[in-house]
Design a protein around this motif. Structure first.
Motif, PDB file in Angstrom:
ATOM      1  N   GLU A  47     -32.811  24.975  -6.301  1.00  0.00           N
ATOM      2  CA  GLU A  47     -34.060  24.592  -5.636  1.00  0.00           C
ATOM      3  C   GLU A  47     -35.223  25.471  -6.104  1.00  0.00           C
ATOM      4  OE1 GLU A  47     -36.590  22.433  -3.306  1.00  0.00           O
ATOM      5  OE2 GLU A  47     -34.484  22.004  -3.669  1.00  0.00           O
ATOM      6  N   GLU A  48     -34.997  26.779  -6.247  1.00  0.00           N
ATOM      7  CA  GLU A  48     -36.028  27.688  -6.768  1.00  0.00           C
ATOM      8  C   GLU A  48     -36.436  27.295  -8.183  1.00  0.00           C
ATOM      9  OE1 GLU A  48     -34.938  31.800  -6.744  1.00  0.00           O
ATOM     10  OE2 GLU A  48     -34.406  31.758  -4.632  1.00  0.00           O
ATOM     11  N   TYR A  49     -35.445  26.997  -8.997  1.00  0.00           N
ATOM     12  CA  TYR A  49     -35.694  26.607 -10.391  1.00  0.00           C
ATOM     13  C   TYR A  49     -36.592  25.375 -10.442  1.00  0.00           C
ATOM     14  CZ  TYR A  49     -34.695  24.704 -15.041  1.00  0.00           C
ATOM     15  OH  TYR A  49     -34.802  24.175 -16.302  1.00  0.00           O
ATOM     16  N   TRP A  50     -36.250  24.344  -9.661  1.00  0.00           N
ATOM     17  CA  TRP A  50     -37.035  23.114  -9.695  1.00  0.00           C
ATOM     18  C   TRP A  50     -38.410  23.305  -9.088  1.00  0.00           C
ATOM     19  CZ3 TRP A  50     -36.490  19.580 -12.992  1.00  0.00           C
ATOM     20  CH2 TRP A  50     -35.241  19.313 -13.527  1.00  0.00           C
ATOM     21  N   GLN A  51     -38.536  24.153  -8.065  1.00  0.00           N
ATOM     22  CA  GLN A  51     -39.849  24.425  -7.491  1.00  0.00           C
ATOM     23  C   GLN A  51     -40.752  25.109  -8.516  1.00  0.00           C
ATOM     24  OE1 GLN A  51     -41.162  23.333  -4.679  1.00  0.00           O
ATOM     25  NE2 GLN A  51     -39.243  22.236  -4.356  1.00  0.00           N
ATOM     26  N   LYS A  52     -40.210  26.054  -9.276  1.00  0.00           N
ATOM     27  CA  LYS A  52     -41.000  26.715 -10.321  1.00  0.00           C
ATOM     28  C   LYS A  52     -41.343  25.737 -11.445  1.00  0.00           C
ATOM     29  CE  LYS A  52     -39.562  31.444  -9.510  1.00  0.00           C
ATOM     30  NZ  LYS A  52     -38.972  32.656 -10.091  1.00  0.00           N
ATOM     31  N   ASN A  53     -40.418  24.879 -11.786  1.00  0.00           N
ATOM     32  CA  ASN A  53     -40.657  23.867 -12.815  1.00  0.00           C
ATOM     33  C   ASN A  53     -41.781  22.928 -12.372  1.00  0.00           C
ATOM     34  OD1 ASN A  53     -40.516  21.979 -14.845  1.00  0.00           O
ATOM     35  ND2 ASN A  53     -38.438  21.343 -14.423  1.00  0.00           N
ATOM     36  N   LEU A  54     -41.709  22.435 -11.153  1.00  0.00           N
ATOM     37  CA  LEU A  54     -42.730  21.522 -10.653  1.00  0.00           C
ATOM     38  C   LEU A  54     -44.087  22.205 -10.513  1.00  0.00           C
ATOM     39  CD1 LEU A  54     -40.686  19.512  -8.004  1.00  0.00           C
ATOM     40  CD2 LEU A  54     -41.414  18.780 -10.285  1.00  0.00           C
ATOM     41  N   ALA A  55     -44.092  23.474 -10.113  1.00  0.00           N
ATOM     42  CA  ALA A  55     -45.352  24.214 -10.014  1.00  0.00           C
ATOM     43  C   ALA A  55     -45.991  24.362 -11.388  1.00  0.00           C
ATOM     44  CB  ALA A  55     -45.110  25.580  -9.375  1.00  0.00           C
ATOM     45  N   ILE A 106     -51.905  22.142 -26.899  1.00  0.00           N
ATOM     46  CA  ILE A 106     -51.662  23.541 -26.523  1.00  0.00           C
ATOM     47  C   ILE A 106     -50.826  23.605 -25.256  1.00  0.00           C
ATOM     48  CG2 ILE A 106     -52.796  25.629 -25.679  1.00  0.00           C
ATOM     49  CD1 ILE A 106     -55.111  24.892 -27.657  1.00  0.00           C
ATOM     50  N   LEU A 107     -51.104  22.740 -24.287  1.00  0.00           N
ATOM     51  CA  LEU A 107     -50.338  22.730 -23.035  1.00  0.00           C
ATOM     52  C   LEU A 107     -48.879  22.356 -23.269  1.00  0.00           C
ATOM     53  CD1 LEU A 107     -52.879  21.160 -20.525  1.00  0.00           C
ATOM     54  CD2 LEU A 107     -52.249  23.564 -20.783  1.00  0.00           C
ATOM     55  N   ILE A 108     -48.603  21.517 -24.249  1.00  0.00           N
ATOM     56  CA  ILE A 108     -47.215  21.184 -24.584  1.00  0.00           C
ATOM     57  C   ILE A 108     -46.475  22.431 -25.036  1.00  0.00           C
ATOM     58  CG2 ILE A 108     -45.745  19.961 -26.242  1.00  0.00           C
ATOM     59  CD1 ILE A 108     -47.839  17.687 -26.150  1.00  0.00           C
ATOM     60  N   PHE A 109     -47.112  23.224 -25.900  1.00  0.00           N
ATOM     61  CA  PHE A 109     -46.471  24.457 -26.367  1.00  0.00           C
ATOM     62  C   PHE A 109     -46.336  25.484 -25.247  1.00  0.00           C
ATOM     63  CE2 PHE A 109     -47.807  22.696 -30.463  1.00  0.00           C
ATOM     64  CZ  PHE A 109     -46.611  22.813 -31.150  1.00  0.00           C
ATOM     65  N   VAL A 110     -47.333  25.571 -24.382  1.00  0.00           N
ATOM     66  CA  VAL A 110     -47.247  26.483 -23.233  1.00  0.00           C
ATOM     67  C   VAL A 110     -46.084  26.071 -22.332  1.00  0.00           C
ATOM     68  CG1 VAL A 110     -48.423  27.214 -21.119  1.00  0.00           C
ATOM     69  CG2 VAL A 110     -49.666  27.155 -23.272  1.00  0.00           C
ATOM     70  N   TYR A 111     -45.965  24.772 -22.066  1.00  0.00           N
ATOM     71  CA  TYR A 111     -44.868  24.288 -21.223  1.00  0.00           C
ATOM     72  C   TYR A 111     -43.511  24.607 -21.846  1.00  0.00           C
ATOM     73  CZ  TYR A 111     -41.695  21.217 -18.748  1.00  0.00           C
ATOM     74  OH  TYR A 111     -40.633  20.739 -18.035  1.00  0.00           O
ATOM     75  N   ALA A 112     -43.355  24.353 -23.128  1.00  0.00           N
ATOM     76  CA  ALA A 112     -42.076  24.623 -23.789  1.00  0.00           C
ATOM     77  C   ALA A 112     -41.739  26.112 -23.738  1.00  0.00           C
ATOM     78  CB  ALA A 112     -42.127  24.146 -25.236  1.00  0.00           C
ATOM     79  N   ASN A 113     -42.733  26.958 -23.967  1.00  0.00           N
ATOM     80  CA  ASN A 113     -42.512  28.397 -23.928  1.00  0.00           C
ATOM     81  C   ASN A 113     -42.136  28.869 -22.524  1.00  0.00           C
ATOM     82  OD1 ASN A 113     -42.469  31.100 -24.574  1.00  0.00           O
ATOM     83  ND2 ASN A 113     -44.687  31.319 -24.571  1.00  0.00           N
ATOM     84  N   ARG A 114     -42.894  28.444 -21.530  1.00  0.00           N
ATOM     85  CA  ARG A 114     -42.618  28.863 -20.145  1.00  0.00           C
ATOM     86  C   ARG A 114     -41.269  28.324 -19.652  1.00  0.00           C
ATOM     87  NH1 ARG A 114     -47.590  30.052 -17.112  1.00  0.00           N
ATOM     88  NH2 ARG A 114     -48.702  31.413 -18.554  1.00  0.00           N
ATOM     89  N   MET A 115     -40.929  27.105 -20.035  1.00  0.00           N
ATOM     90  CA  MET A 115     -39.642  26.550 -19.602  1.00  0.00           C
ATOM     91  C   MET A 115     -38.482  27.269 -20.279  1.00  0.00           C
ATOM     92  SD  MET A 115     -39.794  24.549 -17.135  1.00  0.00           S
ATOM     93  CE  MET A 115     -38.083  24.098 -17.167  1.00  0.00           C
TER      94      MET A 115
END
Length: 85
Positions: free
Chosen positions: A7-15, A65-74
């Motif tokens: 649940e924490e993982y998905w909450q951080k992903n959705l945020a 740029i947001l695509i790369f940020v998302y991939a990096n953060r994920m």
């Protein structure tokens, strides 16, 4: 992975997704459409109005740029929660 960590993982992903979509919406709609007339007084890249440039090119660059940020953060989030593909 137990239910609470999942649940924490998905909450951080959705945020993360929510925050990146807000950034994209502000750039694409806010700067590219709503504030374009105000920004058109500034000229960039060979004389193109800034509002026009953001609507035509800038929003696309921000999205990429947001695509790369998302991939990096994920990738970091996956390592933190030990989630593997």
């Amino acid at each position: 992975m137990d239910g609470k960590r999942l649940e924490e993982y998905w909450q951080k992903n959705l945020a993360l997704i929510r925050n990146l979509l807000v950034i994209w919406a502000v750039v694409a709609y806010g700067l590219g459409i709503l504030l374009a007339p105000a920004l058109n007084g500034v000229r960039v890249f060979g004389g193109a109005p800034l509002g026009f440039w953001i609507a035509q090119q800038g929003a696309i660059w921000v999205f990429i740029i947001l695509i790369f940020v998302y991939a990096n953060r994920m990738a970091k989030l996956d390592r933190e929660y030990d989630v593997h593909d």
